[in-house]
Design a protein around this motif. Structure first.
Motif, PDB file in Angstrom:
ATOM      1  N   GLN A   1      -7.495   3.966  -2.139  1.00  0.00           N
ATOM      2  CA  GLN A   1      -8.138   3.274  -1.023  1.00  0.00           C
ATOM      3  C   GLN A   1      -7.222   3.270   0.201  1.00  0.00           C
ATOM      4  O   GLN A   1      -7.680   3.492   1.326  1.00  0.00           O
ATOM      5  CB  GLN A   1      -8.493   1.850  -1.436  1.00  0.00           C
ATOM      6  CG  GLN A   1      -9.312   1.131  -0.402  1.00  0.00           C
ATOM      7  CD  GLN A   1      -9.805  -0.218  -0.913  1.00  0.00           C
ATOM      8  OE1 GLN A   1      -9.737  -0.520  -2.097  1.00  0.00           O
ATOM      9  NE2 GLN A   1     -10.306  -1.032   0.000  1.00  0.00           N
ATOM     10  N   ALA A   2      -5.937   3.043   0.001  1.00  0.00           N
ATOM     11  CA  ALA A   2      -4.982   3.076   1.114  1.00  0.00           C
ATOM     12  C   ALA A   2      -4.893   4.484   1.704  1.00  0.00           C
ATOM     13  O   ALA A   2      -4.796   4.640   2.922  1.00  0.00           O
ATOM     14  CB  ALA A   2      -3.607   2.614   0.638  1.00  0.00           C
ATOM     15  N   ARG A   3      -4.949   5.505   0.850  1.00  0.00           N
ATOM     16  CA  ARG A   3      -4.917   6.896   1.327  1.00  0.00           C
ATOM     17  C   ARG A   3      -6.126   7.172   2.218  1.00  0.00           C
ATOM     18  O   ARG A   3      -5.989   7.721   3.311  1.00  0.00           O
ATOM     19  CB  ARG A   3      -4.885   7.877   0.147  1.00  0.00           C
ATOM     20  CG  ARG A   3      -4.825   9.340   0.602  1.00  0.00           C
ATOM     21  CD  ARG A   3      -5.121  10.327  -0.525  1.00  0.00           C
ATOM     22  NE  ARG A   3      -6.495  10.179  -0.965  1.00  0.00           N
ATOM     23  CZ  ARG A   3      -6.869   9.953  -2.203  1.00  0.00           C
ATOM     24  NH1 ARG A   3      -6.004   9.836  -3.179  1.00  0.00           N
ATOM     25  NH2 ARG A   3      -8.148   9.828  -2.503  1.00  0.00           N
TER      26      ARG A   3
ATOM     27  N   GLU B   1       0.833  -1.199   0.000  1.00  0.00           N
ATOM     28  CA  GLU B   1       0.000   0.000   0.000  1.00  0.00           C
ATOM     29  C   GLU B   1       0.868   1.250   0.000  1.00  0.00           C
ATOM     30  O   GLU B   1       0.587   2.232   0.681  1.00  0.00           O
ATOM     31  CB  GLU B   1      -0.943  -0.010   1.200  1.00  0.00           C
ATOM     32  CG  GLU B   1      -1.958  -1.125   1.129  1.00  0.00           C
ATOM     33  CD  GLU B   1      -2.875  -1.124   2.327  1.00  0.00           C
ATOM     34  OE1 GLU B   1      -2.475  -0.666   3.416  1.00  0.00           O
ATOM     35  OE2 GLU B   1      -4.000  -1.583   2.160  1.00  0.00           O
ATOM     36  N   TRP B   2       1.981   1.175  -0.734  1.00  0.00           N
ATOM     37  CA  TRP B   2       2.863   2.323  -0.917  1.00  0.00           C
ATOM     38  C   TRP B   2       3.450   2.753   0.415  1.00  0.00           C
ATOM     39  O   TRP B   2       3.874   1.928   1.194  1.00  0.00           O
ATOM     40  CB  TRP B   2       2.087   3.417  -1.652  1.00  0.00           C
ATOM     41  CG  TRP B   2       2.846   4.623  -2.045  1.00  0.00           C
ATOM     42  CD1 TRP B   2       3.901   4.690  -2.901  1.00  0.00           C
ATOM     43  CD2 TRP B   2       2.611   5.956  -1.609  1.00  0.00           C
ATOM     44  NE1 TRP B   2       4.331   5.988  -3.031  1.00  0.00           N
ATOM     45  CE2 TRP B   2       3.548   6.782  -2.238  1.00  0.00           C
ATOM     46  CE3 TRP B   2       1.692   6.530  -0.736  1.00  0.00           C
ATOM     47  CZ2 TRP B   2       3.598   8.156  -2.038  1.00  0.00           C
ATOM     48  CZ3 TRP B   2       1.740   7.893  -0.553  1.00  0.00           C
ATOM     49  CH2 TRP B   2       2.684   8.691  -1.202  1.00  0.00           C
TER      50      TRP B   2
ATOM     51  N   PHE C   1      -2.547   4.967  -4.608  1.00  0.00           N
ATOM     52  CA  PHE C   1      -3.376   3.973  -3.922  1.00  0.00           C
ATOM     53  C   PHE C   1      -4.490   4.713  -3.179  1.00  0.00           C
ATOM     54  O   PHE C   1      -4.409   4.909  -1.961  1.00  0.00           O
ATOM     55  CB  PHE C   1      -2.542   3.158  -2.927  1.00  0.00           C
ATOM     56  CG  PHE C   1      -1.466   2.335  -3.580  1.00  0.00           C
ATOM     57  CD1 PHE C   1      -1.760   1.109  -4.158  1.00  0.00           C
ATOM     58  CD2 PHE C   1      -0.156   2.786  -3.622  1.00  0.00           C
ATOM     59  CE1 PHE C   1      -0.779   0.350  -4.757  1.00  0.00           C
ATOM     60  CE2 PHE C   1       0.834   2.033  -4.213  1.00  0.00           C
ATOM     61  CZ  PHE C   1       0.528   0.812  -4.794  1.00  0.00           C
TER      62      PHE C   1
END
Length: 178
Positions: A126-128, A99-100, A124
Motif C-alpha cells: 500500500q505504501a509503494r 512505511e519502510w 509494504f
C-alpha cells in the motif's frame, strides 16, 4: 533536474538470500569490519563489476547514483570501495519508518525522476502504491531485485532502457550542451 539511481545494498548488491554454497557468478566474498559488531566481521558477497557498470550507466544519462540503504553512510566506507564506487550521497532513514523507506525517498527525490534497485518493494504494497501515485507524472522505475541472485543483466538492461526513455523525454539529458 538530474535523474536519480537509488541503490540498496542488501539484496541488490549483496545477494543475502543466495544459498551459502552457491555464490552467484561474479561475486567475491568480503569480510567487512562493522564497528558495532566488535571483533566479529560481516561476510558479504559483492560483485566488483557492479560499480563500473552503474557508473557508466549513470554517466550516459547524467544521472546521480545515491545510496538508499539502511546501511546509510556506512555504504560509502564498507561497500562502495569494494565495488569501485566513489562516495555517494545517502538517503537517510531516521528511526524505524512505519512505511519502510518510501517517505524518506519521497522527500529526497522530490521533483526528480528516479530508478530504484531494491529487494523489498513488496514489504509494504500500500505504501509503494501511494509512493508511486504521489510522484504523479515523474518518471519512476522501481526495479525489484531477487535477494537470491542480486543484480543481473536483466536489471541493468531495465535501468538502461529507463535511462534511454528519459533521453527521449528530455533531449538535454546526456547531451554535450547540458
Amino acid at each position: 533536474m538530474r535523474p536519480l539511481i537509488l541503490l540498496d545494498v542488501d539484496g541488490p548488491l549483496s545477494p543475502w538470500a543466495a544459498p551459502r554454497h552457491a555464490k552467484p557468478a561474479g561475486y567475491v566474498e568480503h569480510q567487512l569490519k562493522v564497528s558495532r559488531w566488535g571483533r566479529r566481521k560481516l561476510k558479504m558477497w559483492l560483485n566488483p563489476g557492479h560499480g563500473p557498470a552503474l557508473l557508466a550507466l549513470a554517466g550516459s544519462a547524467d544521472a546521480e547514483l545515491v545510496w538508499a540503504t539502511t546501511w546509510e553512510h556506512q555504504a560509502n566506507t564498507l561497500m562502495g570501495p569494494a565495488i569501485g564506487l566513489p562516495r555517494l550521497r545517502v538517503v537517510e532513514f531516521p528511526g524505524e519508518p512505519a512505511e519502510w523507506k518510501f517517505p524518506a525517498v519521497a522527500r529526497f527525490a522530490a521533483g526528480r525522476p528516479l530508478a530504484w534497485f531494491d529487494d523489498d518493494f513488496d514489504t509494504f504494497p500500500q505504501a509503494r502504491r501511494g509512493f508511486v501515485a504521489r510522484r504523479g507524472d515523474l518518471s519512476t522505475e522501481l526495479i525489484a531485485v531477487n535477494p537470491r541472485t542480486g543484480l543481473t543483466t536483466e536489471h541493468f538492461d531495465a535501468l538502461e532502457s529507463w535511462l534511454r526513455g528519459l533521453k527521449t523525454d528530455r533531449p538535454d539529458v546526456g547531451s554535450p550542451e547540458s
